[in-house]
Structure formats: structure tokens, C-alpha cells
Design a protein around this motif. Structure first.
Motif, mmCIF file in Angstrom:
data_model
loop_
_atom_site.group_PDB
_atom_site.id
_atom_site.type_symbol
_atom_site.label_atom_id
_atom_site.label_comp_id
_atom_site.label_asym_id
_atom_site.label_seq_id
_atom_site.Cartn_x
_atom_site.Cartn_y
_atom_site.Cartn_z
ATOM 1 N N GLN A 158 0.833 -1.199 0.000
ATOM 2 C CA GLN A 158 0.000 0.000 0.000
ATOM 3 C C GLN A 158 0.874 1.258 0.000
ATOM 4 O OE1 GLN A 158 -3.038 -1.368 -1.022
ATOM 5 N NE2 GLN A 158 -3.808 0.338 0.192
ATOM 6 N N ARG A 159 1.934 1.238 0.816
ATOM 7 C CA ARG A 159 2.835 2.395 0.858
ATOM 8 C C ARG A 159 3.523 2.595 -0.487
ATOM 9 N NH1 ARG A 159 4.057 0.431 6.102
ATOM 10 N NH2 ARG A 159 5.927 -0.600 5.314
ATOM 11 N N ALA A 160 3.880 1.503 -1.121
ATOM 12 C CA ALA A 160 4.518 1.624 -2.438
ATOM 13 C C ALA A 160 3.557 2.240 -3.438
ATOM 14 C CB ALA A 160 4.965 0.253 -2.929
ATOM 15 N N TYR A 161 2.313 1.781 -3.426
ATOM 16 C CA TYR A 161 1.331 2.369 -4.353
ATOM 17 C C TYR A 161 1.038 3.828 -3.995
ATOM 18 C CZ TYR A 161 0.402 -2.065 -6.655
ATOM 19 O OH TYR A 161 0.516 -3.201 -7.401
ATOM 20 N N GLN A 162 1.004 4.116 -2.679
ATOM 21 C CA GLN A 162 0.788 5.514 -2.285
ATOM 22 C C GLN A 162 1.970 6.387 -2.736
ATOM 23 O OE1 GLN A 162 0.157 5.390 1.918
ATOM 24 N NE2 GLN A 162 -1.931 4.460 1.732
ATOM 25 N N ALA A 163 3.208 5.891 -2.566
ATOM 26 C CA ALA A 163 4.375 6.638 -3.045
ATOM 27 C C ALA A 163 4.335 6.809 -4.561
ATOM 28 C CB ALA A 163 5.670 5.932 -2.630
#
Length: 532
Positions: free
Chosen positions: A39-44
Motif C-alpha cells: 500500500q505504501r509503495a502504491y501511495q508513493a
């Protein structure tokens, strides 16, 4: 012992459950961590995309302002610059956050470097735009346009776009790596769960089989024992050689069966004692009842016999009196003989009355005998005279054939006279008018025999053995006379049996009957002694 095994199986099974729960918890935490990384990767990725869009919008608005000018362009550039600043600030804030896992810690330097490069490029682009604006203010328009074109081609396309692409590609790789790790973790968790489930199933099955093997034999023995005890076999004992709870339960079952057996034996003994007492009392009551029945039967039989026998003497007395009264010219001797016979018959009646009185007083129906030595010839001769009186009514002749010497026997004179009256009365009643009654007396082998033959209706051959049964009368007797009771001949046999004698009968139906009586003689010494 069995409880220990069962507790061990429960503890191990519970341990498997806890282990499986811990594995599932760890797996869920790992899945959550990888999902958060993804999720953090997609948010970044989204932040870099937003930064790229805002940067290109800002670059375009700056170029448009410098080329065209105007207050509206100034306002648009300010708003676009503010949004770009906010996007860059968001990116920097996320970059400087503390990593939550080792993977983020490893990626943090590269991310900080990318953010720093983007920040430096944006600062440099601001400086370039200021230079271009200064050229425009100096009136060097061509140089300003040339500088903008160079910035667009060399700085934006060659430097900025590769930075954005590299950042987006890094975040995409991070997301793909997180997804791959997540899938691998899910697969590992699945296999761990399967392995744990199979291990738990194998353990449970093995433990169940072992426990069942340990439990089956004791339970079967207990069930068999309880069935035997329930069916009443209290001597059965449950045999278990183990030292577990089943052996303890079996020992208590055996103790219970033993106690039940003792109680049952006591009950059995008590029941037997009670049954013996009841049987003894019942036997006593039956004996008393049978004795009462016998006494009542004998009383009734005796009363019937006496009632039957009272008729004959009364008939003879009446006949003697009537004959004497009808005659004329009798001398005193004839009257004396008649009165003597009446006296003897009265004594006979007195004997019967005394029997009745004895019956009333002694509560028994047994005949009483007065034993004496008597002349049977004289007794029969006297009875023949009485028979002649009874026979006169039907013109029946009576004869008597006897030896010349006395015939001495021991007996009761009145009872033997009773036998003669029974035979004579039957002969007179069932003989045809004008018939003949013949009596004979003879001696043979220390036995006295006398017979009475008539020419009456006779007795059917099939009834000869039954005429001595009480209350039995043949059919022809019932048709001939209705006033009989069937008691005379049985009574005569009883009297003769008491004297040690016997009575038999031969008969031809419609021709007559012959009754033969046997009595034992007494010796000559007995004769002399009696006369002395």
C-alpha cells in the motif's frame, strides 16, 4: 493411569491448536506487513505521479507566463507553484519517516536520494525561470525564448523525467516485491496450516486408536459384567488386570455384585423359610380341611346308611304286629315269639339310635362294634323269620338250608343282623310276586359261607362290580323301584370287611341274583372257652 493418558492427549492436542493459532497469527501479521508495504509503495507511486503532474503543469504555466505575460498567468503560476510545493513537501515528509521494517530500512537511502534530486532539480528550475524572466525584462526576448527551449529540452526531458520515471519504477518494484512476498507468505502459511492440520489429524487419529484400544477391552468387560449382573448372575466377576480407573470401577462392580449376592441369598433364605412356614401351615390346613371333609363325608354317609337301615326293622316290626293282630286262636307261645322278635328288632333300632347319638357326641361317623362269639346259624334263622314277614306282602316264599350243628363266629350280632336285613330287604323289594328266596349256610376250609338267592330282576353284567359303590343303582333297579339310595350293599361290605369277611354277587338279568358272604370260623377251643 487412563486419566493421565487422556490428559496428555488433550494437552498435546491443545498444543497443536496453540501452535496452529500462533502460526496463523504470525502469518496474518506478515500478510498485514506486506500488504502495508504494498500500500505504501502504491501511495508513493501516486505521490510521484502527482508530483510529476504538478511539476509539468507548473513548468508549462511558467513558460506561458514568460512568453505571453499578463496578470492571469501570474495568478495561475502562483497557484500551480503552491500545489507543486505541497506535493514536494508531502513527498519529503513521507521520505523522512522512520521505517517500520527491514525492507523499508534498506530502501530508505535510495528514496531520500531521489527526493533530494527532485528537490534540487525543482530549485534549479526556479532559478532558470528567474534568469529567463530577467532576460525578458532586459528586452532580450530571443535569448529568453532560446533559454526556455533549452530548459525544456535539456532539463525537463533529460533530467526531470528520468528522475520521476526512476522513482515511479522503484516504487512499482517495491509494490511488486511486496506482492510477491505476500503471495509467497500466503503459500507458506497455507502449507504450514496443511502440515499442522495433517500432523494434528495423524496425532489425534493415532491417539484415538491407542486410547480406543486401551478403552475397548475394559469397557467391553464392564458392559458384559453389567449385563450379567443385570440378568441376575451375581456370581459373575469382572476380571481386569490393569491398574487404571476401569480396574477400580470393576472392583467396585464386583463388590456390589458380592453384596447383592449376599442380600439376595438372605432374601432367598428368608423366602424359603417363609415358603416352608406357609407350606407347613398350608399342609396343616389342608390336613384339617381333609379331616373335616372326611368327617363330614362319613357323617353324611353314616346318616344316610342309618336312615336306610332304620326302614327294615320298622317294616319287620310292623309286619309282625300286623300278622299277630290279624290272626285268631294264637296261643301265648306264639305271641311270646312275636314279641321276642319285636324286642330284638327294637334292640336293632336302638343300636342305630345309639350310633346316631355317638355320632352327635364323638363327631365321627365310624361304626362301633360290640364283639362277641355267636351262632351264625341261629342268627340267620331268626332273620329268615323276619324276611318271611316282609315277603308275605308279595307272596314270596323264603327257605333256609343249614347244617345241623351250630356255626360259631366272632362278631357283632347287631351288625351281622344289619347285613342280613340289607340282603333280605333287597331280595324282597326286587323279587317278583310269587317268587322264592333261598338262603343256605355251609362250612368250608375254616370258613362259614351263607348265600341268599332270589328270583328278582337281576343285575346287568356290566354293573356287577359297581353294586358295592355308594349311591350306585343299576338302571333296571331304578326303573323297578324309585325309593332306593344305593347305600345298603356298600354298608354291608364295610361291616363284613370289619369282621374279616367278604361278600360277592352273581346274577343273571331278569332271572335273579345270588349274594355269597364269607366269615372266618372260630376254633373249637375258642368255642369251649366261650361256653365256660
Amino acid at each position: 493411569m487412563f486419566r493421565f493418558r487422556l490428559a496428555l492427549v488433550i494437552i498435546v492436542s491443545f498444543g497443536f491448536v496453540l501452535l496452529l493459532g500462533a502460526v496463523m497469527h504470525w502469518g496474518s501479521d506478515q500478510v498485514a506487513g506486506h500488504f502495508q508495504r504494498s500500500q505504501r509503495a502504491y501511495q508513493a507511486f501516486d505521490r510521484y505521479e502527482n508530483l510529476s503532474q504538478e511539476a509539468y503543469r507548473y513548468f508549462k504555466q511558467q513558460m506561458d507566463r514568460l512568453i505571453t505575460g499578463g496578470p492571469d498567468a501570474e495568478a495561475g503560476v502562483g497557484a500551480s507553484k503552491q500545489r507543486l510545493f505541497e506535493a514536494m513537501q508531502t513527498l519529503r515528509n513521507e521520505a523522512v519517516k522512520e521505517p517500520t521494517n527491514d525492507a523499508d530500512q534498506q530502501d530508505k537511502p535510495a528514496e531520500l536520494e531521489r527526493v533530494a534530486n527532485l528537490t534540487a532539480f525543482l530549485d534549479a528550475s526556479e532559478y532558470r525561470f528567474n534568469e529567463v524572466e530577467h532576460l525578458y525584462q532586459q528586452g532580450k526576448r530571443d535569448q529568453a525564448v532560446q533559454a526556455l527551449s533549452k530548459f525544456s529540452d535539456e532539463e525537463i526531458d533529460i533530467k526531470f523525467q528520468p528522475l520521476i520515471d526512476a522513482a515511479i519504477d522503484a516504487e512499482r518494484q517495491k509494490a511488486a516485491k511486496a506482492k510477491q512476498e505476500l503471495e509467497s507468505l500466503v503459500s507458506q502459511s497455507r502449507w504450514i496450516a496443511i502440515l499442522a492440520s495433517v500432523t494434528a489429524a495423524i496425532f489425534s487419529l493415532t491417539a484415538g486408536i491407542l486410547l480406543l484400544g486401551r478403552v475397548k477391552k475394559p469397557i467391553e468387560a464392564l458392559m458384559k459384567g453389567t449385563n450379567e449382573i443385570a440378568s441376575g448372575n451375581l456370581n459373575y466377576r469382572i476380571a481386569l488386570n490393569s491398574r487404571d480407573e476401569f480396574a477400580y470401577l470393576a472392583s467396585h462392580f464386583n463388590k456390589m455384585a458380592l453384596e447383592l449376592g449376599v442380600q439376595q441369598e438372605k432374601l432367598h433364605q428368608g423366602r424359603l423359610e417363609l415358603e416352608n412356614r406357609v407350606a407347613a401351615r398350608t399342609h396343616e390346613l389342608n390336613q384339617l380341611n381333609e379331616e373335616l371333609k372326611r368327617m363330614d363325608s362319613e357323617r353324611r354317609e353314616f346318616l344316610a346308611d342309618i336312615s336306610h337301615e332304620l326302614r327294615t326293622p320298622i317294616t319287620v316290626i310292623r309286619g309282625e304286629a300286623e300278622v299277630t293282630l290279624r290272626g285268631s286262636g294264637h296261643d301265648a307261645e306264639d305271641y311270646k315269639d312275636t314279641l321276642q322278635r319285636i324286642v330284638e328288632l327294637s334292640m336293632q333300632l336302638g343300636k342305630y339310635v345309639n350310633d346316631l347319638l355317638f355320632l352327635a357326641r364323638a363327631e365321627t361317623a365310624n361304626l362301633q362294634f360290640e364283639w362277641d362269639i355267636l351262632d351264625l346259624k341261629e342268627l340267620i334263622a331268626a332273620s329268615v323269620e323276619d324276611f318271611q314277614v316282609m315277603a308275605e306282602e308279595n307272596a314270596i316264599a323264603v327257605s333256609f338250608d343249614a347244617p345241623g350243628q351250630p356255626v360259631w363266629v366272632q362278631g357283632d350280632k347287631q351288625r351281622l343282623r344289619q347285613v342280613l336285613f340289607i340282603l333280605g330287604d333287597n331280595a324282597c323289594r326286587y323279587s317278583k310276586p310269587g317268587g322264592h328266596i333261598a338262603m343256605a349256610l355251609w362250612l368250608e376250609h375254616n370258613q362259614a359261607f351263607f348265600s341268599l338267592s332270589d328270583q328278582g330282576i337281576g343285575i346287568p353284567a356290566q354293573d356287577l362290580e359297581r353294586v358295592f359303590e355308594r349311591h350306585f343303582r343299576s338302571d333296571n333297579a331304578q326303573q323297578s323301584r324309585s325309593d332306593g339310595s344305593g347305600l345298603g350293599l356298600p354298608l354291608a361290605r364295610s361291616i363284613l370287611k370289619a369282621h374279616g369277611g367278604n361278600i360277592t354277587v352273581t346274577s343273571i338279568e331278569n332271572s335273579g341274583s345270588t349274594f355269597t358272604v364269607t366269615l372266618p370260623l372260630i376254633s373249637a377251643e375258642g368255642d369251649n372257652d366261650s361256653h365256660e
